[in-house]
Design a protein around this motif. Structure first.
Motif, PDB file in Angstrom:
ATOM      1  N   GLY A 222       0.791  -1.219   0.000  1.00 11.27           N
ATOM      2  CA  GLY A 222       0.000   0.000   0.000  1.00 11.27           C
ATOM      3  C   GLY A 222       0.822   1.267   0.000  1.00 11.27           C
ATOM      4  O   GLY A 222       0.288   2.351   0.249  1.00 11.27           O
ATOM      5  N   LYS A 223       2.126   1.160  -0.334  1.00 12.75           N
ATOM      6  CA  LYS A 223       2.994   2.333  -0.337  1.00 12.75           C
ATOM      7  C   LYS A 223       3.911   2.309  -1.557  1.00 12.75           C
ATOM      8  O   LYS A 223       4.062   1.289  -2.217  1.00 12.75           O
ATOM      9  N   VAL A 224       4.509   3.440  -1.825  1.00 11.46           N
ATOM     10  CA  VAL A 224       5.517   3.555  -2.877  1.00 11.46           C
ATOM     11  C   VAL A 224       6.895   3.493  -2.213  1.00 11.46           C
ATOM     12  O   VAL A 224       7.187   4.294  -1.310  1.00 11.46           O
ATOM     13  N   PHE A 225       7.700   2.554  -2.654  1.00  5.16           N
ATOM     14  CA  PHE A 225       9.051   2.400  -2.118  1.00  5.16           C
ATOM     15  C   PHE A 225       9.989   3.361  -2.833  1.00  5.16           C
ATOM     16  O   PHE A 225      10.123   3.323  -4.060  1.00  5.16           O
ATOM     17  N   ILE A 226      10.639   4.232  -2.079  1.00  9.05           N
ATOM     18  CA  ILE A 226      11.639   5.143  -2.637  1.00  9.05           C
ATOM     19  C   ILE A 226      12.987   4.446  -2.524  1.00  9.05           C
ATOM     20  O   ILE A 226      13.612   4.433  -1.453  1.00  9.05           O
ATOM     21  N   ASP A 227      13.413   3.847  -3.618  1.00  8.97           N
ATOM     22  CA  ASP A 227      14.657   3.076  -3.615  1.00  8.97           C
ATOM     23  C   ASP A 227      15.833   4.013  -3.897  1.00  8.97           C
ATOM     24  O   ASP A 227      16.086   4.390  -5.033  1.00  8.97           O
ATOM     25  N   TRP A 228      16.524   4.374  -2.842  1.00 10.01           N
ATOM     26  CA  TRP A 228      17.683   5.255  -2.929  1.00 10.01           C
ATOM     27  C   TRP A 228      18.970   4.465  -3.155  1.00 10.01           C
ATOM     28  O   TRP A 228      20.008   5.034  -3.487  1.00 10.01           O
ATOM     29  N   SER A 229      18.906   3.135  -2.965  1.00 11.53           N
ATOM     30  CA  SER A 229      20.113   2.311  -2.924  1.00 11.53           C
ATOM     31  C   SER A 229      20.788   2.139  -4.277  1.00 11.53           C
ATOM     32  O   SER A 229      21.941   1.717  -4.342  1.00 11.53           O
ATOM     33  N   GLN A 230      20.082   2.442  -5.372  1.00  5.75           N
ATOM     34  CA  GLN A 230      20.695   2.258  -6.687  1.00  5.75           C
ATOM     35  C   GLN A 230      21.807   3.269  -6.960  1.00  5.75           C
ATOM     36  O   GLN A 230      22.470   3.209  -7.990  1.00  5.75           O
TER      37      GLN A 230
END
Length: 301
Positions: A222-230
């Motif tokens: 139910g959320k948007v994952f903000i993937d900073w790890s890339q």
């Protein structure tokens, strides 16, 4: 000249390439064959090359298409021509050589070997992994969310980046989500990752019910994952304009405008076929033109 209906010898930028298995059906739902995918890359190369040239490329190889065996390859594919440039890259397990796509000929040669999906890091081989010149944020919709939700998150992230003096460019990932890029003055990968994570944390503080920055998958429903790890030096991101190996049909990592993001009401609004991406490039040029140059490059805050 043609040796058979399924094989053709062509000359690209002075290099002779023997293209094979041209009739192979890669995407049954859309009917795209290997020949059509090769044709797409040949036509989109002028737009794609500025965003991959100089960077060590890795690939998702799937010689028989998404329905067959696929794997991530960092080493040059067997059969790669000797004139395709290689660059040394340091990994935890040692130094290896990876392909650098610097021409249309090199791109077609690699795609012909089943390397249909191209990934690159956010640093150039000349500068090295310690000096990133791009920031990237991957917006990935969790269960129950979609690309429309990613677009809403992207609009706010664009504002936060602008407040920090950075210019954001948007690319639909070609899978489920959205990639945001910003050209930055060269900085260590750890610094870029730290800033991207802090940016995501700011947005989570504003909208705790909408976004998540944690790597724990169970928290993404139910959320948007903000993937900073890339932004880590060892990570790569699907390159702009690359084909994505989706079951049944080819996705494309396609640049989009902020007006299109604002108007998006359905995920299909921003889902493009390879042919549509070529048409968009012909009509509007490279929507990422400002990403590769220095006009919008700024220091991390």
């Amino acid at each position: 000249m043609s040796a058979s209906p399924d094989r053709q010898v062509v000359e690209v930028e002075g290099h002779r390439l023997s293209l094979s298995h041209l009739d192979r059906l890669l995407f049954p739902a859309s009917g795209h064959t290997k020949a059509q995918v090769l044709h797409y890359y040949a036509r989109i190369a002028p737009a794609m090359l500025p965003h991959v040239t100089g960077r060590a490329a890795s690939f998702v190889r799937a010689p028989e298409g998404p329905a067959g065996q696929s794997w991530v390859a960092k080493n040059p594919p067997p059969g790669a021509p000797g004139w395709v440039p290689l660059v040394p890259v340091e990994h935890r397990e040692g130094t290896t050589e990876q392909v650098m796509i610097d021409s249309t000929a090199a791109l077609i040669a690699l795609v012909n070997l089943g390397a249909y999906e191209v990934h690159v890091p956010q640093w150039t081989a000349a500068a090295g992994p310690g000096r990133h010149d791009r920031l990237v944020i991957d917006l990935d919709p969790g269960p129950g969310m979609d690309l429309v939700a990613c677009c809403r998150v992207a609009q706010r992230l664009r504002q936060l980046l602008a407040d920090d003096g950075l210019t954001a460019f948007a690319v639909v990932s070609g899978a489920k989500g959205l990639h945001l890029y910003a050209p930055v003055e060269p900085a260590p990968g750890r610094a870029v990752s730290g800033y991207a994570k802090e940016l995501g944390s700011r947005l989570r503080a504003e909208h705790p019910g909408l976004v998540v920055v944690s790597m724990v998958r169970s928290e993404r429903k139910g959320k948007v994952f903000i993937d900073w790890s890339q932004n880590a030096s060892a990570k790569t991101t699907a390159a702009p304009y690359t084909v994505r190996l989706l079951p049944g049909r080819p996705g494309v990592a396609a640049p989009v405008t902020w007006d299109e993001i604002a108007a998006c009401e359905d995920a299909e609004d921003l889902a493009f076929t390879p042919e549509e991406v070529v048409e968009r490039f012909a009509a509007h040029g490279d929507l990422l033109d400002g990403l590769a140059g220095d006009a919008h490059r700024a220091a991390l805050p």
